[in-house]
Design a protein around this motif. Structure first.
Motif, PDB file in Angstrom:
ATOM      1  N   SER A 176       0.844  -1.190   0.000  1.00 12.95           N
ATOM      2  CA  SER A 176       0.000   0.000   0.000  1.00 12.95           C
ATOM      3  C   SER A 176       0.879   1.240   0.000  1.00 12.95           C
ATOM      4  CB  SER A 176      -0.919   0.008   1.224  1.00 12.95           C
ATOM      5  OG  SER A 176      -0.159   0.183   2.411  1.00 12.95           O
ATOM      6  N   TYR A 216      -4.758  13.640  -3.444  1.00 11.01           N
ATOM      7  CA  TYR A 216      -4.875  12.613  -4.483  1.00 11.01           C
ATOM      8  C   TYR A 216      -5.179  13.315  -5.800  1.00 11.01           C
ATOM      9  CZ  TYR A 216      -5.927   7.997  -6.434  1.00 11.01           C
ATOM     10  OH  TYR A 216      -5.908   6.843  -7.176  1.00 11.01           O
ATOM     11  N   PHE A 239      -5.024   2.711   0.161  1.00 10.64           N
ATOM     12  CA  PHE A 239      -4.645   3.141  -1.180  1.00 10.64           C
ATOM     13  C   PHE A 239      -3.561   2.226  -1.739  1.00 10.64           C
ATOM     14  CE2 PHE A 239      -6.533   6.764   0.861  1.00 10.64           C
ATOM     15  CZ  PHE A 239      -7.353   7.273  -0.131  1.00 10.64           C
ATOM     16  N   SER A 257      -1.841   9.584  -9.587  1.00 11.55           N
ATOM     17  CA  SER A 257      -2.217   8.344 -10.263  1.00 11.55           C
ATOM     18  C   SER A 257      -1.663   8.324 -11.679  1.00 11.55           C
ATOM     19  CB  SER A 257      -3.741   8.175 -10.281  1.00 11.55           C
ATOM     20  OG  SER A 257      -4.342   9.200 -11.041  1.00 11.55           O
ATOM     21  N   ARG A 317     -11.958  -1.841  -4.850  1.00  9.37           N
ATOM     22  CA  ARG A 317     -11.639  -0.468  -5.249  1.00  9.37           C
ATOM     23  C   ARG A 317     -11.898  -0.311  -6.741  1.00  9.37           C
ATOM     24  NH1 ARG A 317      -7.272   1.668  -7.722  1.00  9.37           N
ATOM     25  NH2 ARG A 317      -6.109  -0.283  -7.444  1.00  9.37           N
ATOM     26  N   TYR A 328     -14.171   7.656  -7.839  1.00  6.73           N
ATOM     27  CA  TYR A 328     -13.460   6.712  -6.979  1.00  6.73           C
ATOM     28  C   TYR A 328     -14.448   6.069  -6.008  1.00  6.73           C
ATOM     29  CZ  TYR A 328     -10.051   5.072  -3.473  1.00  6.73           C
ATOM     30  OH  TYR A 328      -9.302   4.317  -2.604  1.00  6.73           O
ATOM     31  N   TYR A 379     -14.390   2.963  -2.861  1.00 11.04           N
ATOM     32  CA  TYR A 379     -13.713   1.943  -2.057  1.00 11.04           C
ATOM     33  C   TYR A 379     -14.741   1.372  -1.092  1.00 11.04           C
ATOM     34  CZ  TYR A 379     -10.553  -0.232   1.344  1.00 11.04           C
ATOM     35  OH  TYR A 379      -9.927  -1.124   2.173  1.00 11.04           O
TER      36      TYR A 379
END
Length: 670
Positions: free
Chosen positions: A64, A103, A121, A156, A240, A259, A261
């Motif tokens: 992670s 992020y 993450f 990302s 995710r 996003y 999760y």
């Protein structure tokens, strides 16, 4: 004492680097007609960040984001163990709540308790991790970027296509210890010359069961018990999903991201009172949608806009009626918008005005809950100036907070920051730097309103930071590069929010502004990369931190001046990478020195040092290079072995960490 000596070592290193650079400069000047001029290295930032990116990030034995950040200097991690265990970060001992996590340029928030679990993450879709002390040293950013004592930026992957390719597919599958099953897939599609889409999905299942050793001794060093057991109720199931659109404009770029999760996990709890198994459960569902736009309208004016909506749900269940039956649910919502405007007054002088608005709500099924709502307006005015060898930035952040509770006063705070760097030589990459910053963090909703514990009269918790340091980089013979960086710092945390007993008993507590902490420390890091012979690639990175973080709240306390909880005096890490054609070997070492789990630095609270050795070996295969298969397919098979020596240790007292464990990873790129 050691940190004080280390401060002088930094000064000597800076002088040595200056002398070495001056010596090189003198040797160039003495050549007469044959003058060798090195290319000018224009540095982008006043205070460079610590950064893991590209192949170095991929090569780490990290599951992670939290696992990777362990290799930065000045960082302390609280890890409660296992695949699904909570993992939070503390920079330079100022507290987890003073850390901002961004992020793709927009902050991840948690108005309820102020912390971000970085264990959620994955690294599968992360291209770069950057750590800044103070703040990111560029002025063209949102006001939120100015609002933390330290920041971590997660970037990302942005789609890239080779040649005429229009589709990229990357699949990964991990399995190993703790019953781990972890598949993921990334699909990238080129929609036009300027627009690309991506979808990333990852599933994690693990039983979380691992053996640990539990040893208890009395103050007279006699052994109370010494046994091994299996960690229970540490299972996790999580999904995710990420989807993004990325585009380029004639003078800018934009992106939009969704996003999700969703997880269910057990909470194994602390090993206390000979209780080896707990039955608590937690469900999390984190959702956000965000968008970013950046454009250059003229040679002098740049514009940036961010917008985000987040919805976070958490349910906590304790079915054990022998303690207290608890079934609590919380729902957080956040709306965020930001505008940043940069104007170039001169070619070397820029100003920026950023305005952010944030709206937070929290609802719960707790009895007598007040359902708080918070409006936050942030305005940042910043300027950056570069003149010859000097580069400087200054900013003032105004924070205006109002809440829906009539007894809570509105808060207005103005906090400054100044950053400067100086480059003594044009032809040598020596950078001297310093910064000052004063910032605060608002009390969280839990601090203010948690039933029977919160205190609506809390003030913000302030930090004041001072930092001096240098960075020196040099290219040597045989394709070898060396970089050395060192910083000495002094931080103060005032009006620290702490829990104290309420009334005469020890069963009811209240949050109060009573804490004061002083932190003195030194961070040193060095990195070497070399390629002595063509197929062989090697790199070495070393990090070391020395800290004295003292609790100075009550001069009458016998524990006055003690090292604050869980902060070691010394800690460090090492990363070694060796590559040979299609093979690569990566070794990681982490050391955390002695510390105490309480500011009362007595023998009963002492925690022994711990260290881990991690190893990864991998091979890359390329198929499809023949004419019959015009598309190359790359596959990488790797084996990770973590905690090779099978050391039993706790990062947090009574939360045992796993011993030796392994993972097998298969990655296929099309």
């Amino acid at each position: 004492m050691f940190c004080r000596r280390a401060f002088f070592v930094i000064a000597l290193l800076a002088l040595a680097a200056t002398a070495e650079a001056q010596s090189r400069l003198d040797s160039i000047q003495q050549l007469g007609e044959v003058t060798v001029v090195a290319p000018q290295h224009r540095y982008r930032e006043v205070i460079p960040s610590q950064r893991l990116e590209g192949e170095r990030l991929k090569a780490l034995s990290s599951f992670s984001v939290a696992d990777a950040i362990r290799y930065f200097s000045g960082v302390q991690i609280k890890d409660y163990g296992g695949v699904g265990g909570l993992k939070t970060i503390d920079i330079r001992s100022m507290g987890t709540n003073h850390l901002g996590v961004f992020y793709d340029g927009i902050q991840l928030g948690n108005a309820q308790n102020g912390t971000v679990d970085l264990g959620k993450f994955s690294l599968d879709n992360i291209e770069e991790i950057s750590l800044y002390n103070g703040q990111k040293s560029e002025i063209f950013q949102s006001a939120k970027d100015f609002g933390s004592a330290g920041t971590i930026y997660l970037r990302s992957r942005r789609p890239r296509f080779e040649g005429n390719k229009r589709i990229n597919i990357i699949t990964r599958f991990r399995t190993g210890s703790f019953g781990l099953v972890n598949p993921s897939v990334l699909l990238e599609k080129k929609l036009s010359q300027t627009v690309a889409a991506s979808v990333n999905a990852e599933y994690i299942y693990a039983t979380g069961k691992y053996p640990f050793r539990y040893r208890k001794t009395f103050p007279d060093k006699t052994i109370a018990w010494d046994t091994t057991a299996i960690r229970q109720n540490g299972d996790i199931r999580s999904l995710r999903l990420e989807s993004a659109l990325n585009g380029y404009l004639a003078q800018g770029k934009w992106n939009a991201k969704v996003y999700l999760y969703d997880s269910e996990k057990g909470i194994p709890g602390a090993i206390v009172n000979n209780v080896w198994k707990n039955s608590q459960r937690q469900w999390d569902r984190n959702f956000f949608v965000q968008s970013h736009l950046q454009n250059k309208f003229s040679n002098r004016y740049d514009f940036q806009a961010n917008i985000k909506y987040a919805n976070d749900r958490m349910r906590y269940l304790n079915p054990d009626t022998t303690l207290m039956f608890i079934d609590n649910s919380f729902v957080q919502q956040e709306i965020y918008a930001s505008l940043a405007n940069k104007y170039s007054i001169l070619n070397n002088w820029d100003v920026n005005l950023s305005i952010d608005y944030q709206y937070n709500t929290l609802s719960s099924n707790l009895k007598n809950f007040v359902f708080p709502k918070r409006n936050t307006l942030l305005t940042a005015l910043a300027t950056a100036f570069e003149w010859r060898k000097l580069k400087a930035q200054a900013s003032v952040l105004g924070t205006f907070v109002s809440e829906n509770q009539p007894d809570v006063k509105d808060k207005r705070e103005f906090t400054p920051a100044v950053f400067a760097s100086y480059r003594p030589f044009e032809k040598h990459n020596l950078l001297l730097r310093a910064f000052y910053k004063r910032i605060f963090r608002m009390p969280t909703f839990n601090d203010l309103y948690y039933t029977d514990i919160g205190n609506i009269n809390l003030n913000p918790e302030y930090t004041t930071q001072y930092n001096v340091g240098f960075q020196y980089a040099v290219e040597m013979l045989r394709k070898t590069s060396l970089q050395i960086r060192a910083d000495a710092y002094y931080n103060e945390v005032t009006d620290k929010i702490v829990a104290i007993p309420k009334g005469n008993g020890q069963y009811r507590w209240m949050m109060m502004n009573l804490g004061y902490v002083e932190i003195r420390g030194v961070d040193v890091s060095a990195a070497v990369e070399t390629q002595l012979i063509a197929p062989l690639r090697t790199s070495l990175q070393l990090n070391y931190t020395c800290q004295r973080a003292q609790e100075l709240t009550d001069p009458t306390s016998p524990w006055y001046g003690g090292q604050i909880a869980y902060i070691p005096w010394h800690n460090g890490s090492a990363i070694v990478n060796v590559g040979w054609r299609t093979w690569d070997l990566n070794y990681g070492f982490i050391y955390v020195g002695e510390r105490y789990h309480n500011s009362a630095n007595i023998r009963e609270n002492y925690e022994q040092p711990w260290y881990t050795h991690d190893l990864t070996i991998g091979k890359t295969f390329v198929v499809g290079a023949r004419r019959a298969l015009p598309l190359q397919r790359r596959a990488r098979l790797s084996l990770e072995i973590n905690n090779i020596l099978n050391q039993y240790f706790d990062v947090v007292q009574n939360y045992p960490m796993p011993g030796r464990n392994f993972k097998i990873i298969l990655k296929i790129e099309i």
